[in-house]
Design a protein around this motif. Sequence first.
Motif, PDB file in Angstrom:
ATOM      1  N   LYS A 146      87.254  16.062  80.761  1.00 25.63           N
ATOM      2  CA  LYS A 146      86.337  16.009  79.612  1.00 25.63           C
ATOM      3  C   LYS A 146      86.983  15.271  78.451  1.00 25.63           C
ATOM      4  CE  LYS A 146      83.920  20.279  80.681  1.00 25.63           C
ATOM      5  NZ  LYS A 146      84.757  20.631  81.865  1.00 25.63           N
ATOM      6  N   VAL A 147      88.227  15.659  78.159  1.00 26.20           N
ATOM      7  CA  VAL A 147      88.920  15.054  77.016  1.00 26.20           C
ATOM      8  C   VAL A 147      89.089  13.546  77.223  1.00 26.20           C
ATOM      9  CG1 VAL A 147      91.147  14.947  75.848  1.00 26.20           C
ATOM     10  CG2 VAL A 147      90.090  17.156  76.298  1.00 26.20           C
ATOM     11  N   VAL A 148      89.438  13.166  78.452  1.00 23.00           N
ATOM     12  CA  VAL A 148      89.622  11.737  78.721  1.00 23.00           C
ATOM     13  C   VAL A 148      88.307  10.985  78.552  1.00 23.00           C
ATOM     14  CG1 VAL A 148      90.185  10.050  80.515  1.00 23.00           C
ATOM     15  CG2 VAL A 148      91.630  12.049  80.189  1.00 23.00           C
ATOM     16  N   LEU A 149      87.212  11.575  79.020  1.00 22.89           N
ATOM     17  CA  LEU A 149      85.913  10.922  78.864  1.00 22.89           C
ATOM     18  C   LEU A 149      85.599  10.700  77.388  1.00 22.89           C
ATOM     19  CD1 LEU A 149      83.386   9.889  80.338  1.00 22.89           C
ATOM     20  CD2 LEU A 149      82.365  12.122  79.933  1.00 22.89           C
ATOM     21  N   ILE A 150      85.846  11.722  76.571  1.00 19.36           N
ATOM     22  CA  ILE A 150      85.585  11.590  75.130  1.00 19.36           C
ATOM     23  C   ILE A 150      86.490  10.514  74.534  1.00 19.36           C
ATOM     24  CG2 ILE A 150      85.703  12.788  72.914  1.00 19.36           C
ATOM     25  CD1 ILE A 150      85.126  15.382  74.618  1.00 19.36           C
ATOM     26  N   ALA A 151      87.759  10.522  74.963  1.00 23.55           N
ATOM     27  CA  ALA A 151      88.696   9.531  74.437  1.00 23.55           C
ATOM     28  C   ALA A 151      88.229   8.113  74.760  1.00 23.55           C
ATOM     29  CB  ALA A 151      90.093   9.774  75.007  1.00 23.55           C
ATOM     30  N   VAL A 152      87.717   7.927  75.972  1.00 24.96           N
ATOM     31  CA  VAL A 152      87.214   6.599  76.356  1.00 24.96           C
ATOM     32  C   VAL A 152      86.055   6.198  75.447  1.00 24.96           C
ATOM     33  CG1 VAL A 152      85.994   5.336  78.167  1.00 24.96           C
ATOM     34  CG2 VAL A 152      87.977   6.715  78.740  1.00 24.96           C
ATOM     35  N   GLY A 153      85.174   7.170  75.190  1.00 24.28           N
ATOM     36  CA  GLY A 153      84.034   6.868  74.315  1.00 24.28           C
ATOM     37  C   GLY A 153      84.471   6.492  72.918  1.00 24.28           C
ATOM     38  N   VAL A 154      85.464   7.204  72.392  1.00 23.53           N
ATOM     39  CA  VAL A 154      85.912   6.960  71.020  1.00 23.53           C
ATOM     40  C   VAL A 154      86.671   5.636  70.928  1.00 23.53           C
ATOM     41  CG1 VAL A 154      87.462   7.802  69.210  1.00 23.53           C
ATOM     42  CG2 VAL A 154      86.007   9.401  70.434  1.00 23.53           C
ATOM     43  N   PHE A 155      87.397   5.326  71.993  1.00 23.36           N
ATOM     44  CA  PHE A 155      88.301   4.165  71.966  1.00 23.36           C
ATOM     45  C   PHE A 155      87.611   2.868  71.552  1.00 23.36           C
ATOM     46  CE2 PHE A 155      90.055   0.455  74.138  1.00 23.36           C
ATOM     47  CZ  PHE A 155      91.356   0.475  73.678  1.00 23.36           C
ATOM     48  N   PHE A 156      86.478   2.540  72.179  1.00 21.31           N
ATOM     49  CA  PHE A 156      85.938   1.192  72.009  1.00 21.31           C
ATOM     50  C   PHE A 156      85.480   0.860  70.594  1.00 21.31           C
ATOM     51  CE2 PHE A 156      85.931   1.586  76.610  1.00 21.31           C
ATOM     52  CZ  PHE A 156      86.632   0.427  76.915  1.00 21.31           C
ATOM     53  N   PRO A 157      84.669   1.691  69.952  1.00 18.75           N
ATOM     54  CA  PRO A 157      84.293   1.303  68.576  1.00 18.75           C
ATOM     55  C   PRO A 157      85.494   1.205  67.639  1.00 18.75           C
ATOM     56  CG  PRO A 157      83.460   3.493  69.124  1.00 18.75           C
ATOM     57  CD  PRO A 157      83.961   2.897  70.384  1.00 18.75           C
ATOM     58  N   VAL A 158      86.453   2.116  67.801  1.00 19.85           N
ATOM     59  CA  VAL A 158      87.623   2.068  66.917  1.00 19.85           C
ATOM     60  C   VAL A 158      88.416   0.789  67.180  1.00 19.85           C
ATOM     61  CG1 VAL A 158      89.718   3.258  66.179  1.00 19.85           C
ATOM     62  CG2 VAL A 158      87.732   4.583  66.861  1.00 19.85           C
ATOM     63  N   TYR A 159      88.635   0.501  68.445  1.00 21.06           N
ATOM     64  CA  TYR A 159      89.375  -0.700  68.828  1.00 21.06           C
ATOM     65  C   TYR A 159      88.716  -1.964  68.277  1.00 21.06           C
ATOM     66  CZ  TYR A 159      90.858  -4.519  71.898  1.00 21.06           C
ATOM     67  OH  TYR A 159      91.290  -5.714  72.372  1.00 21.06           O
ATOM     68  N   LEU A 160      87.408  -2.093  68.518  1.00 20.66           N
ATOM     69  CA  LEU A 160      86.715  -3.313  68.086  1.00 20.66           C
ATOM     70  C   LEU A 160      86.813  -3.499  66.579  1.00 20.66           C
ATOM     71  CD1 LEU A 160      83.484  -3.261  70.258  1.00 20.66           C
ATOM     72  CD2 LEU A 160      85.443  -4.797  70.426  1.00 20.66           C
ATOM     73  N   ASN A 161      86.657  -2.401  65.846  1.00 17.16           N
ATOM     74  CA  ASN A 161      86.699  -2.517  64.389  1.00 17.16           C
ATOM     75  C   ASN A 161      88.090  -2.832  63.868  1.00 17.16           C
ATOM     76  OD1 ASN A 161      84.066  -1.990  62.929  1.00 17.16           O
ATOM     77  ND2 ASN A 161      84.045  -0.451  64.519  1.00 17.16           N
ATOM     78  N   ILE A 162      89.115  -2.282  64.517  1.00 11.91           N
ATOM     79  CA  ILE A 162      90.473  -2.600  64.071  1.00 11.91           C
ATOM     80  C   ILE A 162      90.762  -4.072  64.304  1.00 11.91           C
ATOM     81  CG2 ILE A 162      92.914  -2.281  64.606  1.00 11.91           C
ATOM     82  CD1 ILE A 162      92.436   0.581  64.966  1.00 11.91           C
ATOM     83  N   VAL A 163      90.410  -4.557  65.487  1.00 10.92           N
ATOM     84  CA  VAL A 163      90.683  -5.963  65.782  1.00 10.92           C
ATOM     85  C   VAL A 163      89.959  -6.869  64.789  1.00 10.92           C
ATOM     86  CG1 VAL A 163      90.381  -7.790  67.468  1.00 10.92           C
ATOM     87  CG2 VAL A 163      91.149  -5.554  68.212  1.00 10.92           C
ATOM     88  N   SER A 164      88.668  -6.607  64.585  1.00 12.68           N
ATOM     89  CA  SER A 164      87.943  -7.518  63.690  1.00 12.68           C
ATOM     90  C   SER A 164      88.427  -7.330  62.256  1.00 12.68           C
ATOM     91  CB  SER A 164      86.435  -7.301  63.800  1.00 12.68           C
ATOM     92  OG  SER A 164      86.051  -6.188  63.059  1.00 12.68           O
ATOM     93  N   GLY A 165      88.818  -6.104  61.894  1.00 10.79           N
ATOM     94  CA  GLY A 165      89.340  -5.872  60.545  1.00 10.79           C
ATOM     95  C   GLY A 165      90.608  -6.663  60.300  1.00 10.79           C
ATOM     96  N   ILE A 166      91.517  -6.643  61.253  1.00 11.65           N
ATOM     97  CA  ILE A 166      92.782  -7.354  61.076  1.00 11.65           C
ATOM     98  C   ILE A 166      92.553  -8.859  61.080  1.00 11.65           C
ATOM     99  CG2 ILE A 166      94.971  -7.897  62.218  1.00 11.65           C
ATOM    100  CD1 ILE A 166      95.159  -4.989  62.988  1.00 11.65           C
TER     101      ILE A 166
END
Lengths: 279, 244
Positions: free
Chosen positions: A146-166
């Motif tokens: 369960k935790v891994v599934l949630i982590a996967v869900g959270v990962f992508f929006p955070v990742y995309l925003n960090i990359v575009s932010g930088i």
Amino acid sequence: MMSVKATVVSTEVGQKSKKGFQVNATLKTAALGAVVPLILVIAWEYLSRTGVFPPHLLPAPSVICQSLMNMSAEGNLWGHIGITLYRLFIGFLIGTAAAVVLGAAVGYLKKAESLFDPLIQAFRSIPSLAWVPLFILWMGIGEPSKVVLIAVGVFFPVYLNIVSGIQSVDRKLIEVGKIYNFSSLQLIRRIILPASLPSFLVGLRSGLGLGWMFVVAAELMGASTGIGYLLVYGQNTYSPDLIISSIVLFAILGKITDSILKTFEAKALHWQDTIEKKA
Amino acid sequence: MLAIENVSRTFSNGETGFKNLNLSVKKGEVIGILGTSGCGKSTLLRVLSGLDEHYDGQVKIDGESVTAVHEKIGMIFQEPRLLPWLKVRENIPFGLKSDEHKTEKALKYIESVGLNGFENHYPKDLSGGMAQRVAIARALVTAPEILLLDEPFSALDAFTKMQLQDLLLAIWQQYHSTILLVTHDIDEALYLCDRILILRGQPGEIYEELTIPKLKPRGRGDAELAKMKDQIIKLLDLSQINNK
């Protein structure tokens, strides 16, 4: 110079008097936000009582309140809320941490971008729910999957925003650092990170939203505790009040967690020069 | 102090930038670089500051050849380029290494650019002129011997501009910095500079060098300077640009 000072004094006075009715203003906004939901709830209650809504499909708000109160009196409601929040929190932390590390590397280093970004983008196009069978196969139906599934869900929006932010940090500010002979590490720490903070926080908020989505998905699929489990339980026992209670709980908790992040965002980004909305 | 020997930097097949520039600047001299847009004025400053390393020729500071950003150089850009998340008193010592009495120095330079009372303001709360004052203080805080200014006052209104020109003059008198000022304001150049270089052409080359013997501070309405202004306008040959 005198005239400049005079205007400053007057703006300070302005700010002080503003704070006086700022409390009032927040209350007003909150009250305004409650108007529409209140009207809807009253209409719903009325229509349920007059029998327009059949009670076995859509029980009245008062019934739902009652069932929530019963559950909390029995004591197991808090357990369900607690376990759901716990899963969300751990998954959110893991997903965010992974996104920060990878996102920072991909955003800053050209090499890392060519190495990792195509793969990550490919993974992103997999609907995250498609991972469920695999995770259950690998990790069983316990907490880890369960935790891994949630982590996967959270990962992508955070990742995309960090990359575009930088990547969208103003070149002009970076030049200021270069004029002072900053090393890459100093550039990252003193200019790039603070400058990409706004976009990072946007990512956190949408990541949290997705986290809530995935906590439900995870709990729908084989859990014996949690709010998502209450949903399934309500469906199996034909108790619409339980289902709607769970939905209401999700709404309330989701709103609260988002408000916490929003407050944090406002505090961290008070230096931003953005438009204040019209009253 | 600063010697530029046969420096060229061109872009897009030699169409823009500047070429074959020779210049030697004495300590404490104020040099104005005038030219119409596109003749490489800002490129020259980027080369001198070390931000642009892809040039031919040699730039020497006190005899040593410069390859990267040099610590004796301070730069003030056209825009203030303040860090929006830092207060005025944090923006000013931004370029200092961690252990160099940041607060005291910040306060000292806040004083010298006339921003007392604004220490705790964020850049969003400053007017354009005040923000540029902060930028000036930020450049001064590392005690640079050579100040490069890239059209520093061009975005300001006429009155603020005059105030800041006087501020720059005061700084020059106090710190005896060597100043290179890129500008397209002829009055500004005449008011502040000891020598004026006129760049022309694409890529730009030094077309003429004028020495202004008059002592500073000068009058803004000075008749001699007005004559020189006429001369400079002729030298810049503005008609050619209109015909293009």
